[in-house]
Design a protein around this motif. Structure first.
Motif, short mmCIF file in Angstrom:
data_model
loop_
_atom_site.label_atom_id
_atom_site.label_comp_id
_atom_site.label_asym_id
_atom_site.label_seq_id
_atom_site.Cartn_x
_atom_site.Cartn_y
_atom_site.Cartn_z
N ILE A 1 0.83 -1.21 0.00
CA ILE A 1 0.00 0.00 0.00
C ILE A 1 0.87 1.26 0.00
O ILE A 1 0.58 2.24 -0.70
CB ILE A 1 -0.94 0.00 1.23
N ASP A 2 1.96 1.26 0.76
CA ASP A 2 2.87 2.41 0.77
C ASP A 2 3.53 2.60 -0.60
O ASP A 2 3.78 3.73 -1.04
CB ASP A 2 3.95 2.25 1.84
N TYR A 3 3.84 1.49 -1.24
CA TYR A 3 4.43 1.53 -2.59
C TYR A 3 3.46 2.20 -3.56
O TYR A 3 3.85 3.05 -4.37
CB TYR A 3 4.71 0.09 -3.01
N VAL A 4 2.20 1.83 -3.45
CA VAL A 4 1.16 2.42 -4.31
C VAL A 4 1.01 3.91 -4.02
O VAL A 4 0.89 4.74 -4.94
CB VAL A 4 -0.19 1.69 -4.12
N GLU A 5 1.04 4.28 -2.76
CA GLU A 5 0.92 5.69 -2.40
C GLU A 5 2.08 6.52 -2.95
O GLU A 5 1.89 7.66 -3.40
CB GLU A 5 0.81 5.84 -0.88
N ALA A 6 3.29 5.95 -2.94
CA ALA A 6 4.44 6.65 -3.51
C ALA A 6 4.26 6.83 -5.02
O ALA A 6 4.63 7.87 -5.58
CB ALA A 6 5.72 5.88 -3.22
N LEU A 7 3.66 5.85 -5.67
CA LEU A 7 3.40 5.95 -7.11
C LEU A 7 2.32 7.00 -7.39
O LEU A 7 2.45 7.80 -8.33
CB LEU A 7 2.98 4.59 -7.66
N GLU A 8 1.27 7.01 -6.57
CA GLU A 8 0.23 8.03 -6.73
C GLU A 8 0.81 9.44 -6.59
O GLU A 8 0.47 10.35 -7.36
CB GLU A 8 -0.87 7.82 -5.68
N GLU A 9 1.69 9.59 -5.64
CA GLU A 9 2.34 10.88 -5.40
C GLU A 9 3.17 11.31 -6.62
O GLU A 9 3.11 12.47 -7.06
CB GLU A 9 3.23 10.79 -4.17
N ALA A 10 3.92 10.37 -7.19
CA ALA A 10 4.77 10.69 -8.35
C ALA A 10 3.94 11.01 -9.59
O ALA A 10 4.31 11.87 -10.39
CB ALA A 10 5.72 9.53 -8.63
N LEU A 11 2.80 10.32 -9.73
CA LEU A 11 1.95 10.53 -10.90
C LEU A 11 0.98 11.70 -10.72
O LEU A 11 0.45 12.22 -11.70
CB LEU A 11 1.13 9.26 -11.20
N GLY A 12 0.76 12.08 -9.46
CA GLY A 12 -0.23 13.12 -9.20
C GLY A 12 -1.64 12.65 -9.50
O GLY A 12 -2.51 13.44 -9.90
N LYS A 13 -1.89 11.36 -9.28
CA LYS A 13 -3.21 10.80 -9.60
C LYS A 13 -3.48 9.61 -8.69
O LYS A 13 -2.60 8.78 -8.45
CB LYS A 13 -3.25 10.35 -11.06
N LYS A 14 -4.70 9.52 -8.17
CA LYS A 14 -5.07 8.43 -7.28
C LYS A 14 -5.40 7.17 -8.06
O LYS A 14 -5.90 7.22 -9.18
CB LYS A 14 -6.29 8.83 -6.42
N ALA A 15 -5.13 6.04 -7.43
CA ALA A 15 -5.41 4.75 -8.06
C ALA A 15 -6.77 4.22 -7.63
O ALA A 15 -7.20 4.43 -6.48
CB ALA A 15 -4.33 3.75 -7.68
N LYS A 16 -7.43 3.54 -8.55
CA LYS A 16 -8.60 2.73 -8.20
C LYS A 16 -8.07 1.36 -7.80
O LYS A 16 -7.26 0.77 -8.54
CB LYS A 16 -9.54 2.60 -9.38
N ARG A 17 -8.46 0.84 -6.67
CA ARG A 17 -7.84 -0.37 -6.13
C ARG A 17 -8.80 -1.57 -6.16
O ARG A 17 -9.96 -1.45 -5.78
CB ARG A 17 -7.36 -0.12 -4.70
N GLU A 18 -8.27 -2.70 -6.60
CA GLU A 18 -9.02 -3.94 -6.61
C GLU A 18 -8.29 -4.94 -5.71
O GLU A 18 -7.18 -5.38 -6.04
CB GLU A 18 -9.12 -4.50 -8.04
N TYR A 19 -8.90 -5.28 -4.58
CA TYR A 19 -8.25 -6.15 -3.61
C TYR A 19 -8.55 -7.62 -3.94
O TYR A 19 -9.71 -8.01 -4.09
CB TYR A 19 -8.72 -5.80 -2.20
N LEU A 20 -7.48 -8.41 -4.05
CA LEU A 20 -7.58 -9.80 -4.48
C LEU A 20 -6.84 -10.71 -3.50
O LEU A 20 -5.96 -10.25 -2.77
CB LEU A 20 -6.99 -9.96 -5.89
N PRO A 21 -7.14 -12.01 -3.52
CA PRO A 21 -6.44 -12.94 -2.61
C PRO A 21 -4.99 -13.19 -3.07
O PRO A 21 -4.62 -12.87 -4.20
CB PRO A 21 -7.27 -14.22 -2.70
N LEU A 22 -4.20 -13.77 -2.17
CA LEU A 22 -2.82 -14.13 -2.49
C LEU A 22 -2.81 -15.13 -3.63
O LEU A 22 -3.60 -16.06 -3.66
CB LEU A 22 -2.15 -14.73 -1.25
N GLN A 23 -1.92 -14.92 -4.60
CA GLN A 23 -1.84 -15.78 -5.77
C GLN A 23 -0.97 -17.01 -5.49
O GLN A 23 -0.05 -16.95 -4.67
CB GLN A 23 -1.26 -15.00 -6.94
#
Length: 360
Positions: free
Chosen positions: A294-316
């Motif tokens: 989740i922190d990795y995703v937040e760092a990416l959102e910050e760099a892109l200046g855009k929020k992500a739509k998230r789809e939560y899935l089970p462990l593969q």
């Protein structure tokens, strides 16, 4: 002449021949960065890559053009063989034409999930090709130092964190990891039998510019820009020891300049999985800073200046919940520890991605 890991001055009056390294998989992500860094440091590079279509060949061709441009700009010798390492004759021809100070073997069939679909591709690329590399190093006189890519995935079912090279790694959770663990054992046999110095490097979740499109950072970036939901497996709860690609390369090159030697303290009564009586070593290269997805995703959102739509899935199937590298052996051996923070590394990736692809 071994490569110092800092800049090589070819105009220092030293009459020693320029070192030459073989880099396999130099059209791939880590192989490209390794070859480019060597060229920038004034080290001759011979590259071999089949340039297959596991992912977009156009990206691989762009990396190859960048290597040609780097060689031209620096005036450093660079030769490229477009060939399949599983075909023994081509590799033998390459070794006959060049004398290598080190062989950095990064060519492999990557991907955890793809190994569930096409295991035979991993036998050809990760087993058959590795035997050919070992045999060519065996035939070379003197034997070059062989540094080869392994993976943190070999720790498999281990749950004791951080992962240490002194822990057993005999319970892989996917076939990809099994083939890389096999590489470590095959290298040990050749080090023991023929005195070839071999060093295996276990990479931890590598990311950065020119990365692979099948990896999470690439997929997330593309989907966020397109307004599509990003898949977060294990409900986004797992952690990864994300390691910036330039930190990986620095560790690899420092180790390449330090050929493996026998461990005089090694004992068969209490065998240490990290070393041997043979000239064989295993090292982790990781940031040693596990980050929640989740922190990795937040760092990416910050760099892109855009929020992500998230789809939560089970462990593969085959996924490991958490990774965390103990890098104390790397630090003791070559005085290096990866240093790039996730936010800094992701910002560099995004800058490259937008320059290369634009805001699709």
């Amino acid at each position: 002449m071994r490569l110092p890991y800092n800049f090589v001055d070819r105009n220092d009056g030293n009459d020693a021949p320029m070192p030459t390294y073989l880099v396999t998989g130099n059209a791939g992500f880590i192989g490209f960065h390794t070859a480019r860094t060597l060229l920038e440091r004034g080290v001759g590079v011979v590259g071999i890559d089949v340039v297959n279509d596991y992912y977009d060949p156009a990206l691989k061709e762009a990396r190859l053009r960048e290597l040609e441009a780097t060689a031209a700009r620096t005036g450093t010798p660079y030769t490229f063989y477009r060939a399949d390492l599983a075909e023994r004759e081509v590799l033998e021809t390459c070794f006959a034409a060049h004398r290598f100070d080190a062989v950095i073997h990064l060519a492999a069939q990557a991907g955890v999930r793809y190994s569930l679909e096409n295991p035979r591709a991993y036998v050809r690329s990760n087993i058959d090709a590795f035997v050919n590399v070992l045999e060519c190093c065996r035939a070379a006189d003197p034997h070059p130092h062989l540094v080869y890519a392994s993976t943190s995935s070999v720790y498999g079912a281990n749950t004791r964190l951080p992962f240490s090279e002194h822990q057993p790694a005999d319970h892989p959770l996917q076939f990809y990891a099994a083939t890389k663990r096999a590489n470590e054992l095959m290298a040990h046999a050749y080090s023991h039998l023929f005195g070839i110095p071999t060093t295996g490097v276990r990479f931890f979740t590598v990311y950065g510019p020119w990365g692979r499109p099948d990896m999470a950072l690439f997929i997330f970036t593309r989907k966020i820009l397109a307004g599509e939901p990003i898949p977060l497996f294990n409900e986004g709860r797992h952690t990864r020891d994300f390691t910036y690609v330039e930190d990986i390369v620095e560790g690899v090159l420092r180790l390449a300049a330090k050929p493996a030697e026998p461990d005089p303290n090694w004992s068969g009564d209490a065998p240490d999985p990290q070393s041997s009586r043979a000239p064989w070593r295993i090292y982790n290269i990781g940031a040693s800073r596990p980050v929640p997805l989740i922190d990795y995703v937040e760092a990416l959102e910050e760099a892109l200046g855009k929020k992500a739509k998230r789809e939560y899935l089970p462990l593969q199937p085959g996924d490991v919940p958490d990774t965390y590298a103990d890098t104390s052996e790397l630090e003791a051996a070559v005085g290096y520890r990866p240093k790039t923070s996730v936010r800094e590394g992701i910002a560099k990736f995004v800058a490259w991605y937008l320059d290369y692809y634009g805001r699709e």
